[in-house]
Design a protein around this motif. Structure first.
Motif, PDB file in Angstrom:
ATOM      1  N   ALA A 170      15.474  23.740  -7.768  1.00 39.06           N
ATOM      2  CA  ALA A 170      16.271  24.960  -7.830  1.00 39.06           C
ATOM      3  C   ALA A 170      16.072  25.686  -9.158  1.00 39.06           C
ATOM      4  N   MET A 171      15.968  24.927 -10.254  1.00 38.30           N
ATOM      5  CA  MET A 171      15.747  25.549 -11.557  1.00 38.30           C
ATOM      6  C   MET A 171      14.379  26.202 -11.628  1.00 38.30           C
ATOM      7  N   ASP A 172      13.361  25.526 -11.111  1.00 42.54           N
ATOM      8  CA  ASP A 172      12.019  26.118 -11.116  1.00 42.54           C
ATOM      9  C   ASP A 172      11.996  27.417 -10.322  1.00 42.54           C
ATOM     10  N   GLU A 173      12.674  27.411  -9.192  1.00 41.15           N
ATOM     11  CA  GLU A 173      12.732  28.612  -8.361  1.00 41.15           C
ATOM     12  C   GLU A 173      13.467  29.736  -9.085  1.00 41.15           C
ATOM     13  N   LEU A 174      14.570  29.386  -9.744  1.00 43.53           N
ATOM     14  CA  LEU A 174      15.370  30.392 -10.443  1.00 43.53           C
ATOM     15  C   LEU A 174      14.584  31.027 -11.585  1.00 43.53           C
ATOM     16  N   VAL A 175      13.888  30.209 -12.343  1.00 35.83           N
ATOM     17  CA  VAL A 175      13.174  30.704 -13.524  1.00 35.83           C
ATOM     18  C   VAL A 175      11.909  31.452 -13.139  1.00 35.83           C
ATOM     19  N   ARG A 176      11.128  30.895 -12.216  1.00 35.15           N
ATOM     20  CA  ARG A 176       9.810  31.468 -11.926  1.00 35.15           C
ATOM     21  C   ARG A 176       9.827  32.560 -10.876  1.00 35.15           C
ATOM     22  N   SER A 177      10.601  32.414  -9.855  1.00 28.65           N
ATOM     23  CA  SER A 177      10.543  33.354  -8.731  1.00 28.65           C
ATOM     24  C   SER A 177      11.574  34.454  -8.836  1.00 28.65           C
ATOM     25  N   ARG A 178      12.844  34.070  -8.879  1.00 28.32           N
ATOM     26  CA  ARG A 178      13.897  35.080  -8.784  1.00 28.32           C
ATOM     27  C   ARG A 178      13.910  36.001 -10.002  1.00 28.32           C
TER      28      ARG A 178
END
Length: 334
Positions: free
Chosen positions: A61-69
């Protein structure tokens, strides 16, 4: 020819007594081994879910938050708070884990009322134990003490894991609730364990009164679920709240809400009167501002300790009532 008597026979030729545990505790565990295995699996599965939330789930979830969103955000301060698939999955499983822990007191009470006590009284197992040099008082004490140890041994690690998971990644928690939400509040402190012990004591009392497995099961299930639900609505009033006053509308959350309304120039409170920007309402009630009673995060442990004291008192009363009822029925000294 020499005859060897039985007494002189070699020890290796004598029948061996089976090396098996004995005693009231072992008997209780053996009779309720299905419930014991269910409890072990429940604790193991819940612990596995919490560890996933703390480790792989949070990292994804953190990787998605930082890189994508945030990278593709049109309005960063808004879009970065909106979870993607991994964040939404983490958020949903946080709710699931809290619900699993919150369900424990109801499950324990249902089992205690329907199986631990109700069935033992219904099928005569309790009277059989009393006839075999086990006093009724000692029998009931074991019914309470052994499960209480197992419940505490299971719930405390779950509480520690939940608290570790909850505090590790605050960036992921915008949608998964506040610290004062009941499932979060209970699981992050000692209330979940104490509520489970209350469920045990209350279920034992229901089983003693009902003396039937199905009746004890149904009453324990309904009464415990309803009672704990209603009790949680009283938690905000167990400790003095703080008050904040403003001359305009409140924005955001201050903490656990207790009450709100408006106040006049004399300081008089008008509970639940919120005029906002409506001039006629403000003039009619002579309102000069709004107030809100709330508990800040610093009140977490005071509220936890007071609720713990109340639940332990109720559990002790339920257990003492069960012993008094047993004494009345059997003449046993308590």
């Amino acid at each position: 020819m020499t005859t060897v008597t039985t007494a002189e026979a070699p020890a290796r030729n004598r029948p061996r007594r089976p090396l098996a545990p004995s005693g009231l505790t072992w008997t209780l565990l053996r009779v309720h081994r299905s419930a014991l295995w269910f409890w072990i699996m429940y604790v193991a599965v819940t612990a596995a879910v919490l560890l996933w939330l703390y480790g792989p789930g949070a990292h994804a979830a953190m990787d998605e938050l930082v890189r994508s969103r945030c990278r593709d955000a049109v309005i960063p301060e808004l879009d970065c708070d909106s979870p993607g698939p991994a964040g939404a999955r983490w958020d949903a499983i946080v709710v699931l884990a809290g619900s699993m822990i919150a369900l424990a007191p109801v499950l324990i009470a249902t089992w205690a009322g329907g199986s631990l006590i109700g069935r033992a009284l219904e099928d005569g197992t309790a009277r059989l134990a009393w006839a075999q040099s086990v006093s009724p008082t000692r029998w009931l004490a074991a019914q309470l003490a052994v499960p209480a140890v197992l419940i505490t041994a299971g719930m405390l690690p779950l509480t520690l894991l939940h608290r570790m998971m909850w505090t590790a990644h605050p960036e992921l928690r915008p949608g998964s609730g506040n610290w004062f939400d009941s499932r979060i509040f209970d699981a992050n402190g000692i209330v979940a364990t104490v509520a489970s012990l209350f469920g045990l004591a209350f279920g034992v009392l229901v089983g003693m009164v009902a003396r039937r497995s199905m009746t004890g099961l149904g009453v324990s299930l309904g009464a415990t679920g309803f009672g704990l639900g209603e009790f949680r609505s009283l938690v905000p009033y167990l400790w003095p709240a703080e008050t904040r006053k403003v001359t305009v509308d409140f924005s955001g959350s201050l903490g656990m809400p207790v009450g709100e309304g408006s106040y006049t120039a004399t300081g008089a409170r008008l509970p639940d009167v919120l005029c906002g920007a409506e001039p006629s309402c403000v003039a009619r009630h002579h309102i000069v501002g709004e107030y809100r009673d709330y508990h800040p995060a610093a009140h977490f442990w005071p509220l936890q300790l007071v609720e713990t004291g109340v639940l332990l008192t109720l559990a002790a009363l339920a257990a003492l009532t069960a012993f008094a009822l047993l004494r009345r029925r059997t003449g046993a000294s308590v």
